[in-house]
Design an enzyme around this catalytic site. Structure first.
Site, PDB file in Angstrom:
ATOM      1  N   ASN A   1      21.150  40.584  65.997  1.00  0.00           N
ATOM      2  CA  ASN A   1      22.576  40.649  66.350  1.00  0.00           C
ATOM      3  C   ASN A   1      23.184  39.300  66.737  1.00  0.00           C
ATOM      4  O   ASN A   1      24.398  39.208  66.949  1.00  0.00           O
ATOM      5  CB  ASN A   1      22.830  41.686  67.464  1.00  0.00           C
ATOM      6  CG  ASN A   1      22.433  43.070  67.023  1.00  0.00           C
ATOM      7  OD1 ASN A   1      22.909  43.549  65.983  1.00  0.00           O
ATOM      8  ND2 ASN A   1      21.553  43.731  67.761  1.00  0.00           N
TER       9      ASN A   1
ATOM     10  N   TYR B   1      29.188  37.148  75.399  1.00  0.00           N
ATOM     11  CA  TYR B   1      28.451  36.144  74.626  1.00  0.00           C
ATOM     12  C   TYR B   1      29.301  34.953  74.175  1.00  0.00           C
ATOM     13  O   TYR B   1      28.778  34.021  73.567  1.00  0.00           O
ATOM     14  CB  TYR B   1      27.794  36.819  73.414  1.00  0.00           C
ATOM     15  CG  TYR B   1      26.804  37.898  73.800  1.00  0.00           C
ATOM     16  CD1 TYR B   1      25.654  37.578  74.523  1.00  0.00           C
ATOM     17  CD2 TYR B   1      27.019  39.240  73.479  1.00  0.00           C
ATOM     18  CE1 TYR B   1      24.746  38.549  74.904  1.00  0.00           C
ATOM     19  CE2 TYR B   1      26.115  40.226  73.847  1.00  0.00           C
ATOM     20  CZ  TYR B   1      24.985  39.876  74.564  1.00  0.00           C
ATOM     21  OH  TYR B   1      24.081  40.843  74.945  1.00  0.00           O
TER      22      TYR B   1
ATOM     23  N   ASN C   1      15.714  32.569  71.221  1.00  0.00           N
ATOM     24  CA  ASN C   1      16.521  33.636  71.790  1.00  0.00           C
ATOM     25  C   ASN C   1      16.152  34.886  71.007  1.00  0.00           C
ATOM     26  O   ASN C   1      16.609  35.076  69.879  1.00  0.00           O
ATOM     27  CB  ASN C   1      18.021  33.351  71.678  1.00  0.00           C
ATOM     28  CG  ASN C   1      18.853  34.435  72.358  1.00  0.00           C
ATOM     29  OD1 ASN C   1      18.323  35.502  72.706  1.00  0.00           O
ATOM     30  ND2 ASN C   1      20.138  34.182  72.544  1.00  0.00           N
TER      31      ASN C   1
ATOM     32  N   ASP D   1       2.764  39.347  71.819  1.00  0.00           N
ATOM     33  CA  ASP D   1       1.417  38.957  71.377  1.00  0.00           C
ATOM     34  C   ASP D   1       1.477  37.694  70.519  1.00  0.00           C
ATOM     35  O   ASP D   1       0.622  36.811  70.647  1.00  0.00           O
ATOM     36  CB  ASP D   1       0.762  40.100  70.590  1.00  0.00           C
ATOM     37  CG  ASP D   1       0.314  41.244  71.498  1.00  0.00           C
ATOM     38  OD1 ASP D   1       0.297  41.064  72.728  1.00  0.00           O
ATOM     39  OD2 ASP D   1      -0.011  42.324  70.961  1.00  0.00           O
TER      40      ASP D   1
ATOM     41  N   GLU E   1      12.526  29.723  76.293  1.00  0.00           N
ATOM     42  CA  GLU E   1      13.296  30.952  76.093  1.00  0.00           C
ATOM     43  C   GLU E   1      14.761  30.687  76.460  1.00  0.00           C
ATOM     44  O   GLU E   1      15.035  30.074  77.490  1.00  0.00           O
ATOM     45  CB  GLU E   1      12.728  32.043  77.015  1.00  0.00           C
ATOM     46  CG  GLU E   1      13.513  33.332  76.992  1.00  0.00           C
ATOM     47  CD  GLU E   1      13.059  34.316  78.074  1.00  0.00           C
ATOM     48  OE1 GLU E   1      12.440  33.884  79.078  1.00  0.00           O
ATOM     49  OE2 GLU E   1      13.329  35.511  77.916  1.00  0.00           O
TER      50      GLU E   1
ATOM     51  N   HIS F   1      18.731  32.558  76.694  1.00  0.00           N
ATOM     52  CA  HIS F   1      19.679  33.670  76.583  1.00  0.00           C
ATOM     53  C   HIS F   1      21.057  33.155  76.946  1.00  0.00           C
ATOM     54  O   HIS F   1      21.201  32.393  77.912  1.00  0.00           O
ATOM     55  CB  HIS F   1      19.312  34.824  77.524  1.00  0.00           C
ATOM     56  CG  HIS F   1      17.987  35.433  77.194  1.00  0.00           C
ATOM     57  ND1 HIS F   1      17.796  36.276  76.128  1.00  0.00           N
ATOM     58  CD2 HIS F   1      16.788  35.286  77.785  1.00  0.00           C
ATOM     59  CE1 HIS F   1      16.532  36.626  76.070  1.00  0.00           C
ATOM     60  NE2 HIS F   1      15.888  36.041  77.066  1.00  0.00           N
TER      61      HIS F   1
HETATM   62  C1  DQA Z   1      20.680  38.006  74.735  1.00  0.00           C
HETATM   63  C2  DQA Z   1      20.452  38.993  75.879  1.00  0.00           C
HETATM   64  C3  DQA Z   1      19.768  40.252  75.371  1.00  0.00           C
HETATM   65  O1  DQA Z   1      19.623  41.173  76.434  1.00  0.00           O
HETATM   66  C4  DQA Z   1      20.609  40.905  74.301  1.00  0.00           C
HETATM   67  O2  DQA Z   1      19.942  42.035  73.774  1.00  0.00           O
HETATM   68  C5  DQA Z   1      21.015  39.971  73.230  1.00  0.00           C
HETATM   69  C6  DQA Z   1      21.448  38.631  73.599  1.00  0.00           C
HETATM   70  C7  DQA Z   1      21.482  36.784  75.231  1.00  0.00           C
HETATM   71  O3  DQA Z   1      21.462  35.769  74.540  1.00  0.00           O
HETATM   72  O4  DQA Z   1      22.151  36.860  76.258  1.00  0.00           O
HETATM   73  O5  DQA Z   1      21.068  40.326  72.053  1.00  0.00           O
HETATM   74  O6  DQA Z   1      19.418  37.539  74.273  1.00  0.00           O
END
Ligand code: DQA
Length: 143
Positions: free
Chosen positions: A12, A24, A73, A86, A97, A99
């Site tokens: 997505n 977002y 992400n 895994d 990581e 977000h």
């Molecule tokens: C996300 C946070 C996730 O919880 C969510 O499912 C996303 C976007 C973020 O970038 O804030 O698709 O990874």
């Protein structure tokens, strides 16, 4: 030769710009890629997005062989995918990581995180700037 930095994006995230912009933001994934490309200053970036869990696992395995650092992400697979966990545990390069939002401050189902336990570092809640901070850190890591 210096290995590329991989920036992998999960499900997505291709919809960024129109998907829940209040959470977002208004930037598209292409906007973010273009900014990172400029920031990389000649350093090779491999920036990709997939909606498929298996493809993401394949790319993590590839990153472990071919990349110097993995910025990830994983979108919603962060909260659901043992397969991704895994693959990340088996990955031998640093993992950052990212977000856009801060999942820790959101719904209960986002409180499970299969990525963070395998990560070198996590950046969340800073919008698209989080990718820039991740790239800055990645470029300072030993190639
Ligand atoms: C996300 C946070 C996730 O919880 C969510 O499912 C996303 C976007 C973020 O970038 O804030 O698709 O990874």
């Amino acid at each position: 030769m210096t290995k590329p930095i991989y920036v992998l994006n999960g499900p997505n995230l291709n919809l960024l710009g129109t998907r829940e912009p209040e959470i977002y933001g208004h930037e598209t994934l292409d906007d973010i890629r273009d900014r990172l490309q400029a920031q990389a200053d000649g350093r090779k970036l491999d920036f990709r997005q997939t909606n498929s869990e298996g493809t993401l696992v394949d790319w993590v395995q590839e990153a472990s062989r071919e990349a110097s650092v993995l910025i990830l992400n994983a979108g919603a697979y962060t909260h659901t995918s043992v397969a991704l966990h895994d693959a990340l545990r088996a990955c031998t390069i640093p993992l950052i990581e990212v977000h856009l939002s801060n999942p820790a401050a959101r719904e209960a189902f986002r409180q499970t995180n299969y990525v963070a336990p395998a990560a070198t570092a996590s950046i969340a809640g800073l919008g698209s700037r989080g990718y820039e901070f991740a790239l800055d850190a990645a470029m300072k890591m030993k190639a």
